[in-house]
Each structure stands twice: as structure tokens, then as C-alpha cells.
Design an enzyme around this catalytic site. Structure first.
Site, mmCIF file in Angstrom:
data_model
loop_
_atom_site.group_PDB
_atom_site.id
_atom_site.type_symbol
_atom_site.label_atom_id
_atom_site.label_comp_id
_atom_site.label_asym_id
_atom_site.label_seq_id
_atom_site.Cartn_x
_atom_site.Cartn_y
_atom_site.Cartn_z
ATOM 1 C CB SER A 75 -9.267 1.303 3.821
ATOM 2 O OG SER A 75 -8.649 1.578 5.701
ATOM 3 C CB CYS A 77 -4.817 -3.877 4.385
ATOM 4 S SG CYS A 77 -4.212 -2.222 5.190
ATOM 5 C CG HIS A 120 -5.494 -5.974 8.801
ATOM 6 N ND1 HIS A 120 -3.950 -5.657 8.339
ATOM 7 C CD2 HIS A 120 -6.683 -4.280 8.466
ATOM 8 C CE1 HIS A 120 -3.948 -4.020 8.113
ATOM 9 N NE2 HIS A 120 -5.382 -3.297 8.603
ATOM 10 C CD GLU A 180 -2.795 0.687 2.494
ATOM 11 O OE1 GLU A 180 -2.362 0.253 3.901
ATOM 12 O OE2 GLU A 180 -3.840 1.075 2.706
#
Ligand code: CAA
Length: 401
Positions: free
Chosen positions: A324, A127, A249, A95
């Protein structure tokens, strides 16, 4: 949490060989920053970090480290043990990419002197990118079981200083080898997937630091968990009680506790906070010390589980990945009889212990600030003790050694 049982992989004379993870290792940045330094600076109770968000220290890369040097260091450990035979794909998930065009994986390919007959790609979806790469790797191996895929997940998580995201920064890379008939983890076919267009966390190209709507992102994570879980169940996923361990996560470990409370409620077996925290604690050891590592975080949860438990053979692990923006996935894997021969608990502890602790002032010097500076030429000072270093930029080209 179910009573832990031995989940046999479906097998018969015509069954396809299982595919999954053969070996897995991590690397991180040169420095560690204890969150007590941040609490002192902001004159707040350190337990807000240690207990409230469940984080203790975060890794900070040296000036001559980045996602490439960390990713190469993690992948080197995999190559040392397994060689390069059969590897025809290298997937680099991140990312915090260092180039808009060239895959960070190609730099790693060069640093490790990998054979030329390899396709190398960078994957991106916040992620989630690491689990996306894993699923692509499983597809490649299913199509040709002779092939292996080297997957590298590597990230530096950065937020602006003096924001609520600041204590959830961090840095790490995890590399793993995906192949047929693996020794560590056989990944089961059922997958629950979920995508929705939300603006909870993002990083425009001109910024070093992510923008985030913190509380909204926590809710978006929960919504995605519920969505992915129901899709998993609708696509042949096992009952909640058939899953022995859960790896989430972990942008901060308390997030996983909130998620597990939500999932157990959704599955009709609600857990209170202490029980949910106890069930997940074995997956927290590394992320509490490294901080958020975006794509690598879920795999660090899995490594902490492998390294902390005596005997996991035959047990089923549920994985929840959240990226996200947002993409999420729930799937499971079963731990295989040969897994112990690949453990690296001592190696991993040594990596954590080798980090150099720094205080607040040094942390601020190493923080790059909000905006990407247009610098075509510069050299970094030698700081890292890692096997690879980022030497600087020459006419816009990044130099590694
Ligand atoms: N002792 C113990 N606990 C304390 C405390 C103390 N002295 N002081 C506060 N706390 C507790 C609070 O009660 C709260 O607990 P609950 O969450 O259980 O209610 C907790 O500490 C956090 O405190 P705040 O509610 O005041 O929250 P904050 O303003 O510090 O922000 C955050 C928390 C929103 C998560 C912020 O850290 C943030 O923005 N982080 C980055 C975004 C993020 O990680 N989002 C996660 C989902 S998105 C994702 O997963 C992708 C990704 O990797 C980014």
C-alpha cells in the site's frame, strides 16, 4: 490456468547460473484467534469472515513476542539446515518496525550468533518490502555468485478494534536463503514494476495500528496489479498461458480471488469467481490460518503451494506483490528439480497446531490499542514457547533472549 508444463530454464554453455530461493521456512505467534469469536462478539454471521473475506483464524503474538522473535525463529530453521557459509547480507523486511533507527535484522543477527562479516539492513515499503528485499538479494548474488543473502520478512498486522480491518489482522515471519544455482525456485529476469502515491493504508509513527481506507485499498491493489502486469509484459514477461500457478499478496485470501479475476480478464482469458478461487486455493492454506502478515504473506502463499502439491517440478509460478502507498511488482520463477528435499510441510503443520487458541477477552488484553505508549522501562511475562523471547525494555533498549 494453463495446462501445467515443464518450463526449462534458458541454459547454454555461456548462460549465467540461475539465482533464486534455496530454502524457505515460516514461524508465527504463540496464540491463535478463531474469527468465530469476533463474529459472536459483533453478532454477525461468521461466514462473512470464513467465506466473504476467506479468513478462518489469525495468529496473535504473545506479550513476549514481536517481529524480531518470529523472524529469528524462522531464520534459525534456515541456518540449521544450511549453515552460515557464504551469507554476507541479511535483509529484514517489515512494515511493523520496532525501532526508528536500528534494523530489526541486527537483533536477529545477535540472537542467531551470525558471523560479524555481514551487512544487515531493514527494508520498508508496506507489504512490498519483502519482494523489494528479494530483488536486492538477487542483485547481490548476480554480482558475486559466491555470496548468499538471508532474507527475513516479519510482520504483526494490527488494526483498531471494531473496524472493518479487524478480522484481517495476523502475524508471521518467513525466512529464505537467496543464492546462485538454488534448489527450490529459479527467479526469471522479467519484472513488471509499478509505483503510485496513494493514501490507501498507512501507519504514522505514533500508532500501533494501521489506518486504512478499506474499499479504496482494494481498488488501489487492482490498479497496481494491472499496471505491474502490463509493465511485466512490456519487459519480456511470458504470456499469461505460460504461467502455471499464481501467488498473490494475500491481505485476506478473497483479495487474491478478486485480483485473479481481474488479471485473467486483462489477459483475455477471464475466469468467474469459482474458477479463480479454485486456481488459487493451493496457495491459501497458511494465510487463512495466520491472517495478514504483510511482507511475509506472499511467501506464505508460495509455501502453501509447495507443501500442498505432489509434483511442481518445472512449473512456472507468477508472483504479484502489493505494498500500500503504493508499490507493486509482477515476476515469475520456475520450480526446480531439487525442491522436494527442502520441503517442511510437517514442520509447518506442527507450528500451526502448537498455537494456543484464545477467546475474545484474551485477544482484547493482547491488543495494544491505537497509540504507542512512551514506556522506557518494563518487563514482559513469559508466555511464548518459541526459541526467542522479547524480555522488555530497559532505558529505551529492547531486550531479547
Ligand atoms: N456470508 C458470505 N459472505 C458474506 C457474508 C456472509 N454472511 N456477509 C458479507 N459477505 C461478503 C460480502 O458480500 C463481501 O464480498 P465481496 O467482497 O465479494 O463483495 C465480503 O464479505 C466483505 O464484506 P464487505 O463488503 O461488507 O466488506 P467489509 O466492510 O467487511 O470490509 C475490507 C472488507 C475492506 C477488505 C476490510 O476487511 C478491510 O478494510 N481490510 C483491511 C484492508 C485490506 O486488507 N485491503 C486490501 C488491499 S490493501 C493491501 O493489500 C495491503 C495490506 O496488506 C493491508
Amino acid at each position: 490456468m494453463s495446462t501445467q508444463t515443464n518450463h526449462e530454464q534458458a541454459a547454454g554453455p555461456d548462460a549465467a547460473p540461475s539465482t533464486g530461493i534455496q530454502d524457505i521456512a515460516f514461524a508465527t505467534g504463540h496464540y491463535s484467534f478463531d474469527l468465530k469469536n469476533l463474529a459472536e462478539k459483533h453478532e454477525i454471521d461468521v461466514n462473512k469472515f470464513y467465506v466473504g473475506i476467506g479468513q478462518e483464524t489469525m495468529s496473535i503474538p504473545a506479550e513476549d513476542e514481536d517481529i524480531v522473535t518470529m523472524g529469528a525463529a524462522a531464520a534459525q530453521r534456515i541456518i540449521e539446515r544450511n549453515g552460515t557459509d557464504g551469507i554476507r547480507t541479511l535483509l529484514f523486511a517489515t512494515e511493523s518496525g520496532i525501532d526508528q533507527s536500528k534494523s530489526a535484522g541486527v537483533y536477529v543477527h545477535g540472537l542467531l550468533n551470525l558471523p560479524r562479516e555481514i551487512r544487515t539492513i531493514e527494508t520498508k515499503m508496506a507489504c512490498y518490502g519483502g519482494i523489494g528485499a528479494l530483488q536486492m538479494a538477487l542483485g547481490i548474488v548476480a554480482r558475486n555468485p559466491e555470496e548468499k543473502v538471508l532474507v527475513i520478512t516479519s510482520d504483526v498486522a494490527r488494526y483498531d478494534v471494531d473496524t472493518s480491518g479487524e478480522p484481517t489482522q495476523g502475524a508471521a515471519a518467513v525466512a529464505f536463503l537467496v543464492q546462485a544455482s538454488p534448489d527450490i525456485l529459479a527467479i526469471e529476469p522479467a519484472q513488471g514494476v509499478y509505483t503510485t502515491d496513494v493514501q490507501d493504508f498507512w501507519r504514522p509513527n505514533f500508532r500501533n495500528t494501521a489506518l486504512v481506507d478499506g474499499k479504496f485499498s482494494v481498488g488501489a491493489y487492482m490498479d497496481a496489479l494491472v499496471g505491474a502486469w502490463h509493465d511485466y509484459r512490456a519487459h519480456g514477461g511470458v504470456d499469461f498461458r505460460e504461467i502455471d500457478w499464481f501467488c498473490y499478496h494475500q491481505p485476506f485470501t478473497k483479495m487474491a480471488v478478486k485480483a485473479h479475476m481481474r488479471l485473467t480478464k486483462e489477459a483475455g482469458v477471464p475466469l468467474e469467481k469459482p474458477e479463480a478461487a479454485a486456481a488459487l486455493e493451493p496457495t491459501f492454506g497458511y494465510n487463512k490460518q495466520l491472517g495478514n502478515s504483510y511482507t511475509a504473506s506472499i511467501f506464505l502463499g508460495f509455501l502453501a503451494l509447495l507443501d500442498s502439491q505432489k509434483d511442481l517440478e518445472g512449473q512456472r509460478v507468477g508472483f504479484f506483490s502489493y505494498g500500500s502507498g503504493a508499490v507493486a511488482e509482477f515476476f515469475t520463477g520456475v520450480i526446480l528439480p531439487g525442491y522436494r528435499q527442502h520441503l517442511r510441510a510437517e514442520e509447518h503443520q506442527a507450528i500451526l497446531d502448537a498455537r494456543e487458541p484464545i477467546g475474545y477477552d484474551r485477544y482484547r488484553v493482547l491488543h495494544p490499542g491505537t497509540l504507542v505508549q512512551p514506556t522506557d522501562n518494563y518487563r514482559t511475562e513469559r508466555q511464548t514457547q518459541a526459541p526467542f523471547r522479547f524480555e522488555g525494555v530497559d532505558e529505551g533498549s529492547r531486550l531479547y533472549r
